[in-house]
Design an enzyme around this catalytic site. Structure first.
Site, PDB file in Angstrom:
ATOM      1  N   LYS A  45       0.863  -1.189   0.000  1.00  0.00           N
ATOM      2  CA  LYS A  45       0.000   0.000   0.000  1.00  0.00           C
ATOM      3  C   LYS A  45       0.891   1.227   0.000  1.00  0.00           C
ATOM      4  O   LYS A  45       2.040   1.173   0.428  1.00  0.00           O
ATOM      5  CB  LYS A  45      -0.874   0.014   1.260  1.00  0.00           C
ATOM      6  CG  LYS A  45      -2.159   0.802   1.089  1.00  0.00           C
ATOM      7  CD  LYS A  45      -3.215  -0.057   0.438  1.00  0.00           C
ATOM      8  CE  LYS A  45      -4.532   0.647   0.278  1.00  0.00           C
ATOM      9  NZ  LYS A  45      -5.601  -0.288  -0.092  1.00  0.00           N
TER      10      LYS A  45
HETATM   11  P1  NAD Z   1     -13.023   7.616  -2.596  1.00  0.00           P
HETATM   12  O1  NAD Z   1     -12.043   8.655  -2.258  1.00  0.00           O
HETATM   13  O2  NAD Z   1     -13.481   7.435  -3.998  1.00  0.00           O
HETATM   14  O3  NAD Z   1     -14.344   7.799  -1.699  1.00  0.00           O
HETATM   15  C1  NAD Z   1     -14.327   7.920  -0.314  1.00  0.00           C
HETATM   16  C2  NAD Z   1     -15.609   8.639   0.092  1.00  0.00           C
HETATM   17  O4  NAD Z   1     -15.737   8.602   1.499  1.00  0.00           O
HETATM   18  C3  NAD Z   1     -15.643  10.099  -0.317  1.00  0.00           C
HETATM   19  O5  NAD Z   1     -16.911  10.399  -0.879  1.00  0.00           O
HETATM   20  C4  NAD Z   1     -15.452  10.855   0.998  1.00  0.00           C
HETATM   21  O6  NAD Z   1     -16.096  12.120   0.987  1.00  0.00           O
HETATM   22  C5  NAD Z   1     -16.101   9.893   1.957  1.00  0.00           C
HETATM   23  N1  NAD Z   1     -15.684  10.002   3.349  1.00  0.00           N
HETATM   24  C6  NAD Z   1     -14.416  10.096   3.845  1.00  0.00           C
HETATM   25  N2  NAD Z   1     -14.460  10.145   5.195  1.00  0.00           N
HETATM   26  C7  NAD Z   1     -15.766  10.081   5.532  1.00  0.00           C
HETATM   27  C8  NAD Z   1     -16.450  10.057   6.777  1.00  0.00           C
HETATM   28  N3  NAD Z   1     -15.797  10.141   7.930  1.00  0.00           N
HETATM   29  N4  NAD Z   1     -17.803   9.963   6.764  1.00  0.00           N
HETATM   30  C9  NAD Z   1     -18.483   9.881   5.595  1.00  0.00           C
HETATM   31  N5  NAD Z   1     -17.880   9.870   4.395  1.00  0.00           N
HETATM   32  C10 NAD Z   1     -16.538   9.977   4.372  1.00  0.00           C
HETATM   33  O7  NAD Z   1     -12.415   6.251  -2.016  1.00  0.00           O
HETATM   34  P2  NAD Z   1     -12.789   4.760  -2.407  1.00  0.00           P
HETATM   35  O8  NAD Z   1     -11.829   4.318  -3.425  1.00  0.00           O
HETATM   36  O9  NAD Z   1     -14.239   4.642  -2.641  1.00  0.00           O
HETATM   37  O10 NAD Z   1     -12.405   4.008  -1.057  1.00  0.00           O
HETATM   38  C11 NAD Z   1     -13.294   3.917   0.045  1.00  0.00           C
HETATM   39  C12 NAD Z   1     -12.870   2.779   0.964  1.00  0.00           C
HETATM   40  O11 NAD Z   1     -12.879   1.566   0.200  1.00  0.00           O
HETATM   41  C13 NAD Z   1     -11.457   2.892   1.541  1.00  0.00           C
HETATM   42  O12 NAD Z   1     -11.443   2.283   2.815  1.00  0.00           O
HETATM   43  C14 NAD Z   1     -10.629   2.069   0.583  1.00  0.00           C
HETATM   44  O13 NAD Z   1      -9.430   1.604   1.175  1.00  0.00           O
HETATM   45  C15 NAD Z   1     -11.605   0.948   0.301  1.00  0.00           C
HETATM   46  N6  NAD Z   1     -11.328   0.209  -0.931  1.00  0.00           N
HETATM   47  C16 NAD Z   1     -11.272   0.837  -2.136  1.00  0.00           C
HETATM   48  C17 NAD Z   1     -11.028   0.099  -3.293  1.00  0.00           C
HETATM   49  C18 NAD Z   1     -11.024   0.724  -4.656  1.00  0.00           C
HETATM   50  O14 NAD Z   1     -10.944  -0.021  -5.639  1.00  0.00           O
HETATM   51  N7  NAD Z   1     -11.125   2.022  -4.805  1.00  0.00           N
HETATM   52  C19 NAD Z   1     -10.811  -1.277  -3.208  1.00  0.00           C
HETATM   53  C20 NAD Z   1     -10.893  -1.903  -1.951  1.00  0.00           C
HETATM   54  C21 NAD Z   1     -11.151  -1.146  -0.831  1.00  0.00           C
END
Ligand code: NAD
Length: 419
Positions: free
Chosen positions: A109
């Protein structure tokens, strides 16, 4: 992760989870001692020319937890709270996730402590390119393959790919996944994580004999993962009654009108103020009455403090590490069915793996092939986890970790200690 530089709530939590699984597995003590720590960590300074002419030095990280099963794989996060311990925890979870779903990949990561929303496109590009240059010798299609995570997207991946390729002198699409399709990305990668969350909710609903068309859902974090999950759930007839992002949380008991809601978020970059819903305090969102709760934002959102207030039947962890071990205990007593992060959100890394394979072969698959293979891998993993959970009388999280950790440990014992 033992030594002081790793200390952070996220890394302590990741190690605690690992220790629970290691103990149940009766894991070789020497192997356990090694797996508690990452293989390698890199901290880099990222000087970036800002639009006002000044140079700001950001701090970037890349942690490589374990590559016994294959090259390191894991996202790059842009968020103000990024630190070595958090990146270390996320890298460790990637190791178990890749192993659980049977990918020939290890866990890594990366991230930069920054607020991407406050950076212009120019600043974001400059910072991304310099970060890539700083970690250049530690990544590569055979070594470590980054992908998007919180705060990064396909544009950021395109800049990483271009910077790496410029240094090599030829295009190297396989150095990152989650790229735009035009430069070697895969169909279905952008939607993969959310789609995977939905496939796992479908399996859980079958297992619990719930009719999804009569279910309601709440999504915390309406970003890449949360938005796709909500949209696909709504397409199945699930009433998505609540959603949030950093701007706040909204609620509509009749179900958010999904197409309009997605358009509103797209245009305004926030959920707050959506005319088709009432606003609710963000902290209350998780405790709203619903059948399916999907945390899809940051770590440690469901804790010993608020777990007792959860009213869902299924907790589908779109985010990495959203639930603390204290909360796990409370949720278990409440009978909430958890689809743990390393299973629920594995769709992202599975289609990243497909993208990497397609790049290495220069042969691209159709979206149908990708969806079907994704679903097959995830469903197989789901039933494997249910099987271990029943046999070993452990919850879904411990079962998933036991499978993930065991495969890695077995591979380490086969390969032996090089000294
Ligand atoms: P992203 O940046 O696209 O979206 C994150 C969202 O969460 C944003 O809309 C942000 O405003 C919101 N957010 C942040 N803190 C917040 C809070 N305290 N309360 C409410 N909303 C909040 O990110 P993503 O890629 O969707 O990732 C989200 C989660 O999923 C992370 O934990 C990431 O590690 C996990 N994840 C992502 C992927 C991927 O392919 N993108 C894969 C596996 C896991």
């Amino acid at each position: 992760m033992a030594t002081i530089e790793w200390r952070s709530p996220a890394s302590e939590m990741a190690v605690r989870q690992f220790d629970i699984a290691a103990e149940r597995l009766n894991l070789d003590k020497n192997v356990a001692g090694r797996l508690r720590r990452p293989d390698r960590a890199l901290i880099v300074s990222v000087p970036t020319r800002m639009d006002d002419g000044s140079v700001h030095v950001f701090t970037g990280y890349r942690v490589q937890h374990n590559d016994v099963l294959g090259p390191f794989k894991g996202g790059i996060r842009y968020h103000p709270d990024v630190n070595l311990g958090e990146v270390g925890a996320l890298a460790m979870w990637m190791t178990w996730k890749c192993s659980l779903v049977g990918l020939p990949l290890g866990g890594g990561k990366g991230g930069i402590a920054c607020d991407p929303k406050k950076l212009s496109r120019n600043e974001l590009q400059g910072m991304t390119r310099r970060y890539t240059a700083e970690i250049l010798n530690f990544i590569g299609p055979e070594v470590d393959i980054p992908a998007p995570d919180m705060g990064t997207n396909e544009q950021v991946m395109a800049w990483v790919m271009d910077t790496y390729s410029q240094h090599k002198g030829y295009a190297v699409p396989g150095v990152v996944t989650g790229k735009p399709v035009d430069i070697g990305g895969s169909l279905g990668r952008r939607e993969a994580t959310g789609r995977g969350v939905v496939y796992m909710i479908m399996e859980a609903a079958k297992h619990l004999e719930l009719d999804l068309a009569k279910c309601s859902a709440v999504v915390q974090g309406f970003g890449n993962v949360g938005l796709v999950t909500a949209r696909e759930l709504a397409a199945l007839g699930v009433k998505v009654v609540g959603a949030s992002d950093t701007s706040g949380a909204v609620w509509n008991a009749k179900g958010l009108p999904m197409a309009e809601f997605v358009l509103y978020k797209d245009k305004n970059k926030r959920v707050q103020g959506f005319p088709g819903a009432e606003s609710v305090p963000g902290a209350e969102l998780l405790e709203l009455k619903c059948d399916i709760l999907i945390p899809a934002a940051g770590e440690m959102q469901i804790t010993g403090e608020n777990a007792a207030g959860l009213k869902c039947k299924i907790l589908a962890e779109g985010a990495n590490g959203p639930t603390t071990p204290e909360a796990d205990q409370i949720l278990k007593e409440k009978g909430i069915f958890i689809i743990p992060d390393i299973l629920a959100n594995a769709g992202g890394v599975i289609v990243s793996y497909f993208e990497w394979v397609q790049d290495l072969q220069n042969f691209f698959w159709t979206e149908d092939e990708i969806r079907n293979r994704l679903r097959e891998i995830l469903n197989r993993a789901f039933h494997e986890v249910i099987g271990v959970s029943r046999r070993e009388k452990v919850d879904m999280r411990v079962a998933a970790l036991m499978i993930g950790v065991k495969r890695v440990a077995r591979a380490m014992l086969w390969r032996g200690l090089y000294a």
